[in-house]
Design an enzyme around this catalytic site. Structure first.
Site, PDB file in Angstrom:
ATOM      1  N   HIS A 178       0.858  -1.191   0.000  1.00 49.02           N
ATOM      2  CA  HIS A 178       0.000   0.000   0.000  1.00 49.02           C
ATOM      3  C   HIS A 178       0.889   1.234   0.000  1.00 49.02           C
ATOM      4  O   HIS A 178       1.933   1.263   0.662  1.00 49.02           O
ATOM      5  CB  HIS A 178      -0.890   0.003   1.247  1.00 49.02           C
ATOM      6  CG  HIS A 178      -1.309   1.391   1.678  1.00 49.02           C
ATOM      7  ND1 HIS A 178      -0.641   2.092   2.663  1.00 49.02           N
ATOM      8  CD2 HIS A 178      -2.292   2.197   1.239  1.00 49.02           C
ATOM      9  CE1 HIS A 178      -1.214   3.271   2.825  1.00 49.02           C
ATOM     10  NE2 HIS A 178      -2.213   3.364   1.975  1.00 49.02           N
TER      11      HIS A 178
ATOM     12  N   ARG B 206      -0.711  12.557  -0.014  1.00 51.47           N
ATOM     13  CA  ARG B 206      -1.813  13.480  -0.217  1.00 51.47           C
ATOM     14  C   ARG B 206      -1.491  14.865   0.352  1.00 51.47           C
ATOM     15  O   ARG B 206      -0.626  15.012   1.212  1.00 51.47           O
ATOM     16  CB  ARG B 206      -3.080  12.950   0.459  1.00 51.47           C
ATOM     17  CG  ARG B 206      -2.899  12.722   1.954  1.00 51.47           C
ATOM     18  CD  ARG B 206      -4.067  11.966   2.564  1.00 51.47           C
ATOM     19  NE  ARG B 206      -3.853  11.705   3.985  1.00 51.47           N
ATOM     20  CZ  ARG B 206      -3.186  10.654   4.465  1.00 51.47           C
ATOM     21  NH1 ARG B 206      -2.689   9.758   3.625  1.00 51.47           N
ATOM     22  NH2 ARG B 206      -3.031  10.496   5.764  1.00 51.47           N
TER      23      ARG B 206
ATOM     24  N   HIS C 177      -8.619  -5.094  17.262  1.00 54.23           N
ATOM     25  CA  HIS C 177      -9.473  -6.238  17.600  1.00 54.23           C
ATOM     26  C   HIS C 177      -8.797  -7.580  17.284  1.00 54.23           C
ATOM     27  O   HIS C 177      -9.257  -8.614  17.754  1.00 54.23           O
ATOM     28  CB  HIS C 177     -10.835  -6.133  16.901  1.00 54.23           C
ATOM     29  CG  HIS C 177     -10.782  -6.206  15.406  1.00 54.23           C
ATOM     30  ND1 HIS C 177     -10.636  -5.096  14.614  1.00 54.23           N
ATOM     31  CD2 HIS C 177     -10.864  -7.259  14.549  1.00 54.23           C
ATOM     32  CE1 HIS C 177     -10.635  -5.455  13.348  1.00 54.23           C
ATOM     33  NE2 HIS C 177     -10.771  -6.768  13.275  1.00 54.23           N
TER      34      HIS C 177
END
Length: 297
Positions: free
Chosen positions: A133, A137, A197
């Site tokens: 990835h 920006r 999680h």
């Protein structure tokens, strides 16, 4: 738009587009040169390019971009390289989220924004090849501007040499702007790309930064450019080294299970996904990062 920093915004948008063109060409080159090993007898993959457009609530133009996706290639099972430049007014929920995170005064009175960037996610055919990835920006409001982004490696089958190479290239590009950057950005990535999680990271890390504004736009722009430039030399050699390796059902199963972690993270925690959906950008472009197939056990 005639506001302050119009030239800077135009330069940033043009840079993200040029980086997109370079990456698309390099990835299609990987498809063309994959001459032996798994999937080498398949047709070379090519990107499908779709223009994306965004409209304000009143129907006026609010920017857009290019969604470039390759599916079912020799090397890439699915890879997206998106660029966008969007603008308008932040909705109440986006204003509240940004105010809570950044504490920018005046946002409610003047909620205009402009954002531009490039986002890349690659899911590979061969489970020996890592997923990757990258995102860079720029964000502007009348009250503040900043850069953000980073890159991280997501192998389902980990190789220490690959991890070392990826991090080494990231450090080399960060060090051009000061030796303190890489350790800080690496630690930030370890924290950001963590799945609470699951109590584990989604990959082997990389670099990440957000809200970056030193007060020197030129220096910050040069820094974010080098973060983007690091992507190809950090990733392409790993693919070239692993794409011919044989694999079986166990390795493919491990890849599908690992992709489940990626999907969970992007849908639950990723800031870019949340912002894109919240501001009405093309949902297909926003969710481009999701893997084509995944598995939960």
């Amino acid at each position: 738009m005639t506001d302050q920093m119009e030239d800077e915004r135009a330069r940033a948008s043009a840079w993200f587009r040029s980086l997109r063109d370079e990456i698309v060409a390099a990835f299609e080159g990987l498809e063309d040169t994959h001459a032996k090993g798994p999937f080498s007898d398949s047709p070379a993959g090519r990107f499908e390019v779709t223009e994306t457009k965004r409209a304000s609530d009143d129907g006026s133009d609010a920017g857009g971009g290019l969604m470039s996706v390759m599916r079912g290639g020799r090397v890439f099972e699915k890879v997206g390289v998106n660029v966008s430049t969007v603008y308008g007014k932040l909705g109440e929920r986006a204003q509240a989220a940004m105010a809570a995170r950044k504490g920018i005064p005046g946002m409610k009175d003047d909620p205009r924004f402009w954002a531009s960037g490039i986002s890349l996610v690659a899911h590979m055919q061969n489970p020996h090849c890592p997923a990757v990835h990258m995102n860079t920006r720029m964000f502007w409001t009348p009250h503040a501007w900043w850069f953000g982004g980073g890159s991280d490696l997501n192998p389902c089958l980990e190789y220490d040499a690959d991890t070392a190479h990826f991090h080494g290239v990231q450090q080399e590009h960060c060090d051009r702007h000061g030796a303190a950057h890489y350790p800080r950005l690496k630690a930030w990535a370890d924290e950001y790309f963590y799945i609470p999680h699951r109590k584990r990271a989604r990959g082997v890390g990389g670099i990440f930064l957000d809200d970056h504004n030193s007060g020197d736009w030129e220096a910050d722009f040069a820094f974010i450019q080098d973060i983007g430039r690091a992507c190809l030399p950090a990733f392409v050699p790993l693919v070239e080294n692993r794409r011919e390796a044989d694999f079986g059902e166990a390795e493919k199963d491990a890849q599908l299970v690992h992709r489940g972690l990626y999907a969970e993270y992007n849908l639950v925690y990723d800031r870019g996904t949340k912002f894109g959906l919240e501001t009405g950008h093309d949902a297909n472009a926003v969710l481009m990062s999701l893997p084509p197939l995944a598995k939960w056990v």
